[in-house]
Design an enzyme around this catalytic site. Structure first.
Site, mmCIF file in Angstrom:
data_model
loop_
_atom_site.group_PDB
_atom_site.id
_atom_site.type_symbol
_atom_site.label_atom_id
_atom_site.label_comp_id
_atom_site.label_asym_id
_atom_site.label_seq_id
_atom_site.Cartn_x
_atom_site.Cartn_y
_atom_site.Cartn_z
ATOM 1 N N LYS A 14 47.033 43.617 117.815
ATOM 2 C CA LYS A 14 48.489 43.424 117.810
ATOM 3 C C LYS A 14 48.875 42.318 116.828
ATOM 4 O O LYS A 14 48.002 41.537 116.402
ATOM 5 C CB LYS A 14 48.960 43.085 119.231
ATOM 6 C CG LYS A 14 48.366 41.800 119.795
ATOM 7 C CD LYS A 14 48.594 41.683 121.302
ATOM 8 C CE LYS A 14 48.027 40.387 121.835
ATOM 9 N NZ LYS A 14 47.967 40.364 123.305
ATOM 10 N N ARG A 39 53.811 38.784 134.834
ATOM 11 C CA ARG A 39 54.516 39.045 133.575
ATOM 12 C C ARG A 39 54.899 40.528 133.581
ATOM 13 O O ARG A 39 56.050 40.868 133.775
ATOM 14 C CB ARG A 39 53.605 38.679 132.400
ATOM 15 C CG ARG A 39 54.264 38.763 131.058
ATOM 16 C CD ARG A 39 53.380 38.245 129.930
ATOM 17 N NE ARG A 39 52.154 39.048 129.751
ATOM 18 C CZ ARG A 39 51.294 38.855 128.754
ATOM 19 N NH1 ARG A 39 51.511 37.891 127.861
ATOM 20 N NH2 ARG A 39 50.218 39.610 128.637
ATOM 21 N N TYR A 73 61.816 15.563 100.617
ATOM 22 C CA TYR A 73 63.113 15.508 101.294
ATOM 23 C C TYR A 73 63.216 14.315 102.234
ATOM 24 O O TYR A 73 62.264 13.971 102.929
ATOM 25 C CB TYR A 73 63.336 16.784 102.114
ATOM 26 C CG TYR A 73 63.689 17.975 101.267
ATOM 27 C CD1 TYR A 73 64.803 17.945 100.413
ATOM 28 C CD2 TYR A 73 62.934 19.136 101.315
ATOM 29 C CE1 TYR A 73 65.141 19.049 99.635
ATOM 30 C CE2 TYR A 73 63.261 20.248 100.554
ATOM 31 C CZ TYR A 73 64.366 20.193 99.714
ATOM 32 O OH TYR A 73 64.688 21.279 98.955
ATOM 33 N N MET A 111 60.303 24.289 102.616
ATOM 34 C CA MET A 111 60.253 25.729 102.874
ATOM 35 C C MET A 111 59.092 26.378 102.119
ATOM 36 O O MET A 111 58.373 27.216 102.669
ATOM 37 C CB MET A 111 61.571 26.386 102.458
ATOM 38 C CG MET A 111 61.679 27.833 102.895
ATOM 39 S SD MET A 111 63.157 28.636 102.272
ATOM 40 C CE MET A 111 64.435 27.729 103.106
HETATM 41 C C1 LIG Z 1 46.648 40.007 123.764
HETATM 42 C C2 LIG Z 1 45.988 40.650 124.911
HETATM 43 C C3 LIG Z 1 44.581 40.649 125.026
HETATM 44 C C4 LIG Z 1 43.673 39.870 124.090
HETATM 45 O O1 LIG Z 1 43.564 38.549 124.529
HETATM 46 P P1 LIG Z 1 42.604 37.489 123.772
HETATM 47 O O2 LIG Z 1 42.721 36.257 124.565
HETATM 48 O O3 LIG Z 1 43.163 37.347 122.395
HETATM 49 O O4 LIG Z 1 41.244 38.087 123.749
HETATM 50 C C5 LIG Z 1 44.019 41.376 126.050
HETATM 51 N N1 LIG Z 1 44.801 42.055 126.937
HETATM 52 C C6 LIG Z 1 46.147 42.043 126.874
HETATM 53 C C7 LIG Z 1 46.930 42.789 127.887
HETATM 54 C C8 LIG Z 1 46.793 41.331 125.870
HETATM 55 O O5 LIG Z 1 48.138 41.311 125.823
#
Ligand SMILES: *Cc1c(COP(=O)(O)O)cnc(C)c1O
Length: 369
Positions: free
Chosen positions: A38, A136, A264, A313
Site C-alpha cells: 500500500k 479501527r 528564511y 519548500m
Molecule cells: C499496513 C498493514 C499491514 C502491514 O503492517 P507492517 O507493520 O508494515 O508489517 C498488515 N495488515 C494490515 C491490515 C495493514 O493495514
C-alpha cells in the site's frame, strides 16, 4: 552503486529479497506470505516491488485502496491482490480487476454481496476482517453468526480468509494485550469454522507479529515495513536491509562569515566562519520543517552534515565546515549510513511516516546487484 546526479530514491531489490527471506525464515515454510505494498510500496516503487515479490514467491500482495490495486493490474501484476479498505463507490471496478476486498462490517458485507450478485459472480474471494482490540475496522465476535448466515445464503462470494490486526505487536509492554487479541481471534475462527462448510485461511501477524509472535502465524502473514528493511526495534533493524536510500547532490557551496545568516527568517546565524552546502530537496519532497535547525543531518562523503536553518519548500542548507566536499557531490539523506528510523525519530515520527511521505516529485530508481 550509481552516483546520484539529482534527488532520487534508490530502491534496492536485492535488499528486498534479503528481507523477504529473513521474514519467511521466521515462520514455517507452509505459511503463506502477503507482501503489503500500500501507499506506493511504502513510498518506494510499487510495481517494481510487486514484480520482485512475485519472483520471490510471495502468495499475495495487499494495498489499501481499490485505485492502488487497479494500478498494479494495469502494470501486469497477476498475483492475488487484497484491498484492505475498499470504498463501495468502486466495488464494480474491484470485481472487474479481480481485486479481493476486506469486508469489515455487516454494512459492507451486505453491500458487497449485493454487488457480486448483481454482477453474476460465483465464489468471488473476500476476506473477513474481525476486530480483536484495535477498534479501527472489523466485525465483532458477536457478529460471527450474522456473517456465516450471510455467506451460507449466497454463492456469489466465498471467504478466502479470515483475519485480524494486532495493535501493539512491536511493544513488549503490551504482550498480554497482544496474546489476548490472538486468543480472541482463535475463538472467532473456531466459531466461524463450525458454521461454514469450508475453512478460509487465517492470518493476524504484521511484521512485528512475525518477529515477536511467530507461533501465531496461522496460515498466512502480512508484512509491510519489514520488507522495506525496518523491524520496529534496533536488533531487528540490524538483520534487515533498508530498501530505499534517499540521495541528493550539493547544488552550491557558500563560505559565510561569523554573524551571517542562512535561509528564511534568518533562522541560522553563523557563530564562526562556516561552509554551507545547499541541497535540492525540501518539505515538498517529504523532508518536513521539523527536520530543520539542527534536528538531524545528512551524510556527505560518509560524514554527518547537520541541516541548518529552516527547511525550504525545495531546498535545505547544511553545515559542511569540516567536510571535504564540492558542488555536485553525492549526499545521502537516509538509507546507507543513516537509517530512516533514526532520521524519523529526530522528527518525532516513525519510519513508516517518513518513507511513505517522500513525495512523487522524487524520482524512483530501481537497482539490483
Ligand atoms: C499496513 C498493514 C499491514 C502491514 O503492517 P507492517 O507493520 O508494515 O508489517 C498488515 N495488515 C494490515 C491490515 C495493514 O493495514
Amino acid at each position: 552503486m550509481p552516483v546520484a546526479h539529482e534527488t532520487l530514491l534508490e530502491i534496492d531489490l536485492t535488499a528486498l529479497a534479503h528481507n523477504y527471506h529473513y521474514l519467511r525464515s521466521k515462520v514455517e515454510s507452509n505459511v503463506k506470505f502477503m507482501g503489503v505494498v500500500k501507499a506506493s510500496g511504502y513510498g518506494s516503487d510499487v510495481v517494481g516491488i510487486a514484480r520482485k515479490l512475485k519472483e520471490l514467491g510471495a502468495d499475495y500482495v495487499a494495498v489499501a485502496y481499490i485505485s492502488e490495486g487497479i494500478a498494479l493490474r494495469e502494470a501486469g501484476i497477476e498475483l492475488p491482490i487484497m484491498v484492505f479498505h475498499p470504498q463501495s463507490a468502486n466495488y464494480e471496478s474491484l470485481v472487474e480487476y479481480c481485486l479481493e476486498p476486506s469486508l469489515y462490517s455487516d454494512f459492507v458485507l451486505k453491500e458487497f454481496i449485493s454487488t457480486a450478485e448483481k454482477l453474476n459472480q460465483k465464489n468471488f474471494p473476500v476476506h473477513l476482517k474481525f476486530n480483536t482490540g484495535m477498534n479501527r475496522l472489523g466485525l465483532s465476535e458477536e457478529e460471527v453468526e450474522m456473517v456465516t448466515g450471510r455467506l451460507n445464503a449466497t454463492n456469489s462470494v466465498k471467504a478466502a480468509s479470515v483475519f485480524s490486526h494486532l495493535s501493539a505487536s512491536e511493544d513488549w509492554r503490551e504482550r498480554e494485550f497482544t496474546l489476548q487479541q490472538i486468543h480472541t481471534f482463535q475463538r472467532i475462527a473456531i466459531r466461524l469454522f463450525d458454521q461454514l462448510k469450508y475453512e478460509p485461511l487465517l492470518h493476524i501477524c504484521n511484521t512485528s507479529g512475525i518477529i515477536n509472535y511467530p507461533e501465531a502465524a496461522f496460515d498466512m502473514v502480512r508484512s509491510g515495513i519489514g520488507l522495506y528493511g525496518y523491524g520496529n526495534e534496533k536488533s531487528e533493524d540490524e538483520k534487515l536491509k533498508p530498501v530505499a536510500t534517499l540521495k541528493t547532490i550539493i547544488s552550491q557551496i557558500h563560505h559565510i562569515k561569523k554573524g551571517d545568516s542562512v535561509g528564511y527568517n534568518r533562522a541560522f546565524t553563523a557563530e564562526k566562519p562556516t561552509k554551507t552546502a545547499t541541497l535540492p530537496i525540501g518539505y515538498a519532497d517529504g523532508i518536513k520543517r521539523e527536520y530543520g535547525n539542527g534536528t538531524i543531518g545528512v551524510f556527505i562523503g560518509g560524514k554527518y552534515a547537520p541541516i541548518i536553518g529552516n527547511v525550504c519548500m525545495d531546498m535545505i542548507m547544511t553545515d559542511v565546515t569540516d567536510i571535504d566536499c564540492k558542488e555536485g557531490d553525492e549526499v545521502i539523506v537516509f538509507g546507507g549510513p543513516q537509517r530512516a528510523t533514526d532520521f524519523a525519530e529526530a522528527g518525532n515520527t516513525i519510519s513508516y511516516e517518513l518513507i511513505t511521505g517522500i513525495s512523487q516529485r522524487v524520482k524512483r530508481v530501481l537497482i539490483e546487484h
